[in-house]
Scaffold this motif. Structure first.
Motif, PDB file in Angstrom:
ATOM      1  N   THR A  54       1.040  -0.649  -0.218  1.00 34.23           N
ATOM      2  CA  THR A  54       0.024  -0.136  -0.289  1.00 34.23           C
ATOM      3  C   THR A  54       0.714   1.086  -0.048  1.00 34.23           C
ATOM      4  O   THR A  54       2.421   1.680   0.606  1.00 34.23           O
ATOM      5  N   ARG A  55       0.131   2.911  -0.368  1.00 33.06           N
ATOM      6  CA  ARG A  55       1.144   3.426  -0.625  1.00 33.06           C
ATOM      7  C   ARG A  55       0.463   4.816  -0.052  1.00 33.06           C
ATOM      8  O   ARG A  55      -1.216   4.205  -0.214  1.00 33.06           O
ATOM      9  N   THR A  56       0.762   6.003  -0.619  1.00 36.24           N
ATOM     10  CA  THR A  56      -0.145   6.515   0.172  1.00 36.24           C
ATOM     11  C   THR A  56      -0.671   7.545  -0.428  1.00 36.24           C
ATOM     12  O   THR A  56       0.076   7.166  -2.260  1.00 36.24           O
ATOM     13  N   LEU A  57      -1.248   8.306  -1.306  1.00 33.27           N
ATOM     14  CA  LEU A  57      -1.606   9.650  -2.544  1.00 33.27           C
ATOM     15  C   LEU A  57      -0.810  10.274  -2.554  1.00 33.27           C
ATOM     16  O   LEU A  57      -0.332   9.905  -3.721  1.00 33.27           O
ATOM     17  N   GLU A  58      -0.148  10.542  -1.777  1.00 30.55           N
ATOM     18  CA  GLU A  58       0.987  12.129  -2.037  1.00 30.55           C
ATOM     19  C   GLU A  58       2.174  11.353  -2.592  1.00 30.55           C
ATOM     20  O   GLU A  58       2.584  12.407  -3.745  1.00 30.55           O
ATOM     21  N   ALA A  59       3.008  10.296  -1.761  1.00 30.78           N
ATOM     22  CA  ALA A  59       3.704   9.507  -2.758  1.00 30.78           C
ATOM     23  C   ALA A  59       3.418   9.283  -3.803  1.00 30.78           C
ATOM     24  O   ALA A  59       4.616   9.246  -5.147  1.00 30.78           O
ATOM     25  N   GLU A  60       2.288   8.841  -4.477  1.00 31.70           N
ATOM     26  CA  GLU A  60       1.871   8.107  -6.001  1.00 31.70           C
ATOM     27  C   GLU A  60       1.582   9.811  -6.316  1.00 31.70           C
ATOM     28  O   GLU A  60       2.117   9.340  -8.411  1.00 31.70           O
ATOM     29  N   MET A  61       0.984  10.242  -6.184  1.00 35.44           N
ATOM     30  CA  MET A  61       0.573  11.469  -6.852  1.00 35.44           C
ATOM     31  C   MET A  61       2.774  12.192  -7.855  1.00 35.44           C
ATOM     32  O   MET A  61       2.369  12.583  -8.373  1.00 35.44           O
ATOM     33  N   ARG A  62       3.479  12.273  -6.417  1.00 37.87           N
ATOM     34  CA  ARG A  62       4.852  12.079  -6.727  1.00 37.87           C
ATOM     35  C   ARG A  62       5.348  11.261  -7.589  1.00 37.87           C
ATOM     36  O   ARG A  62       6.330  11.608  -8.573  1.00 37.87           O
ATOM     37  N   LEU A  64       4.218   8.961  -9.642  1.00 33.48           N
ATOM     38  CA  LEU A  64       3.714   9.350 -10.754  1.00 33.48           C
ATOM     39  C   LEU A  64       3.327  10.905 -11.890  1.00 33.48           C
ATOM     40  O   LEU A  64       2.895  10.841 -13.024  1.00 33.48           O
ATOM     41  N   ASN A  65       4.024  11.907 -10.738  1.00 32.05           N
ATOM     42  CA  ASN A  65       4.291  13.391 -11.644  1.00 32.05           C
ATOM     43  C   ASN A  65       3.423  13.513 -12.253  1.00 32.05           C
ATOM     44  O   ASN A  65       3.016  14.694 -12.947  1.00 32.05           O
ATOM     45  N   VAL A  66       1.907  13.703 -11.527  1.00 25.85           N
ATOM     46  CA  VAL A  66       0.393  14.066 -11.557  1.00 25.85           C
ATOM     47  C   VAL A  66       0.149  15.355 -10.298  1.00 25.85           C
ATOM     48  O   VAL A  66       0.349  15.023  -9.056  1.00 25.85           O
ATOM     49  N   PRO A  67       0.078  16.769 -10.827  1.00 24.11           N
ATOM     50  CA  PRO A  67       0.467  17.586 -10.153  1.00 24.11           C
ATOM     51  C   PRO A  67      -1.254  17.308  -9.123  1.00 24.11           C
ATOM     52  O   PRO A  67      -1.375  18.504  -8.471  1.00 24.11           O
ATOM     53  N   GLY A  68      -2.508  17.315 -10.210  1.00 27.22           N
ATOM     54  CA  GLY A  68      -3.397  17.671  -9.209  1.00 27.22           C
ATOM     55  C   GLY A  68      -4.129  16.804  -9.299  1.00 27.22           C
ATOM     56  O   GLY A  68      -4.563  15.643 -10.549  1.00 27.22           O
TER      57      GLY A  68
END
Length: 476
Positions: A54-62, A64-68
């Motif tokens: 399992t991973r955090t949303l914040e870490a996955e956004m970072r 995968l380079n997804v800003p929003g």
């Protein structure tokens, strides 16, 4: 489910200020539930015997380079909570539940609802030759000389060409709808034609929805964006949605801007999609929840119960009229994904359970993120589907790995690459976005990031993902 009613003044004040952690006019959801979802993102597939990942949303956004990211959740037949994360772009505003995203192919089910509304009004027929509804353009007959119908076009069984549309950059000339249909400059796709026998096979076709768009315009005598505003968006209360392309300046200030797989903004901002029915909707997850709730209710301000049931009835390949159908009644669900330049989205909702979720992102790598966030929601609320599936993996001999390495082409959809890197099989389903490729056998390969399987046959094989089943071939 328990809702917190304490500090009501603080919650309402935050909503009034546009906080990304609230929903307009509704109470904030239990913060503990949301927090568990935010740190509970999980892959589509896990390996048997391995520790759950399992991973955090914040870490996955970072990663995968997804800003929003924006999410809205349905619980018990109502909008339970909505929240925004990240920003609309570099130095941009925070994403809130009111931030607009391109819905991409989630435009198709909304279009299907509008088309069925016209069927109810006697303006269109589901099973008549679509050319009977077309006056400004005609769909040429295919090799089988069979007519294509509205039902077939909405269910991707009409045998029409053009799977998807790349859109037009801000600096590019945008073609008319008729130029798109005939593949004439400045259109960047080929003509929409019938290449297979209508009714014989399922073949995803955004081109077919573009034919539907023209038929709806011809029969109504209205611009498509005006027709959809009056017949679907306004009756459903989708007040933050529009089919206007390009997006008017006043609304663009509220929009999430598109980014590529490396997190870099697309020059000039959002691409324009004149193929409105297939890919042109601008909306929010909260507005798409209103659309989903109308379908869950069995009837809506737009469609009768009978028409809603027609919309949900699979035609072929678990695809109904504008919707993927997952499972069998009464535990079945409906949904659709969306992929435009710089936007990746997911809608998934149960027909009768009264639960669902919509996730929208403004990054090209957002599909993996949105789907793992959906699984986090599914795990928190104990859904019967959208859970991580466990698979057994074997180690392939080096000679087998070497034989599998190469570049492969999916007709009309692009290419992907398999490589043996340091004794480990890897795949790039998108250019330079590598991930491990696991083997269930020498012929059956899979990844963990999504429910996707490659069945190899020596010169190519088939790619299976949900309702998609397409052939691919090794390139020279």
């Amino acid at each position: 489910m328990k809702t917190r009613y304490g500090n009501a003044a603080r919650v309402l004040a935050a909503c009034a200020l546009g906080s990304s952690a609230c929903m307009g006019g509704a109470w904030a959801q239990d913060a503990n539930e949301i927090a568990r979802i935010e740190r509970g993102l999980r892959p589509a597939v896990g390996l048997q015997g391995a520790k759950a990942d399992t991973r955090t949303l914040e870490a996955e956004m970072r990663r995968l380079n997804v800003p929003g990211v924006s999410i809205a959740v349905i619980r018990g037949g109502r909008l339970a909570w909505a929240k925004g994360y990240g920003t609309t772009g570099a130095n941009g505003a925070p994403v809130t539940p009111q931030t607009l995203f391109q819905a991409a192919s989630i435009s198709k089910p909304v279009t299907a609802m509008g088309a069925l509304k016209m069927v109810e009004a006697g303006q269109l027929e589901l099973d008549a030759d679509i050319n009977s509804a077309l006056s400004s353009w005609k769909l040429p007959p295919g090799p089988a000389r069979r007519p294509a119908t509205l039902r077939q076009l909405l269910s991707h069984t009409a045998g029409t060409t053009i799977s998807g549309f790349p859109g037009y950059a801000a600096s590019a000339q945008v073609p008319s709808l008729l130029q798109v249909l005939d593949g004439k400059a400045p259109a960047n796709t080929g003509p929409v034609r019938i290449e297979g026998a209508p009714g014989d096979a399922w073949n995803y076709s955004g081109g077919g929805y573009t034919v539907v768009q023209q038929a709806m315009i011809d029969r109504s005598g209205r611009p498509f964006e005006v027709l959809m505003e009056e017949s679907v968006l306004k009756p459903l209360g989708m007040n933050d949605s529009t089919f206007a392309q390009p997006l008017p300046g006043a609304l663009l200030a509220r929009a999430a801007l598109p980014h590529d797989g490396q997190g870099k903004p697309y020059a000039g901002g959002p691409y324009t999609y004149p193929e409105l029915a297939a890919a042109g909707l601008w909306t929010t997850p909260t507005d798409l929840v209103k659309f989903a709730l109308a379908i869950q209710g069995g009837g809506s301000p737009v469609l009768s119960t009978t028409s809603t049931q027609t919309m949900l009835r699979p035609v072929m390949n678990n695809y109904a009229l504008g919707l993927n159908i997952d499972g069998k009644a009464p535990r079945h669900a409906f949904g659709h994904g969306g992929s435009n330049m710089g936007y990746q989205n997911t809608l998934y909702a149960f027909v009768q359970k009264g639960d669902g979720v919509v996730v929208m992102t403004n990054g090209d790598a957002g599909a993996e993120l949105s789907q793992s966030l959906v699984r986090a929601v599914a795990a928190e609320y104990r859904w019967p589907t959208q859970q991580t599936k466990l698979r057994k993996a074997i180690t392939l001999p080096s000679a087998t790995r070497a034989k599998l390495a190469g570049r492969y082409e999916i007709k009309g959809l692009g290419t992907f690459e398999i490589a043996d890197r340091g004794g480990k099989l890897m795949v790039a389903l998108r250019e330079n976005q590598w991930e491990p490729l696991y083997a269930e056998s020498a012929r059956t390969l899979f990844v963990l990031s999504r429910e996707l399987e490659l069945r190899m046959d020596g010169t190519g094989g088939r790619l299976l993902s949900g309702s998609f089943d397409v052939a691919f071939k090794r390139m020279p």
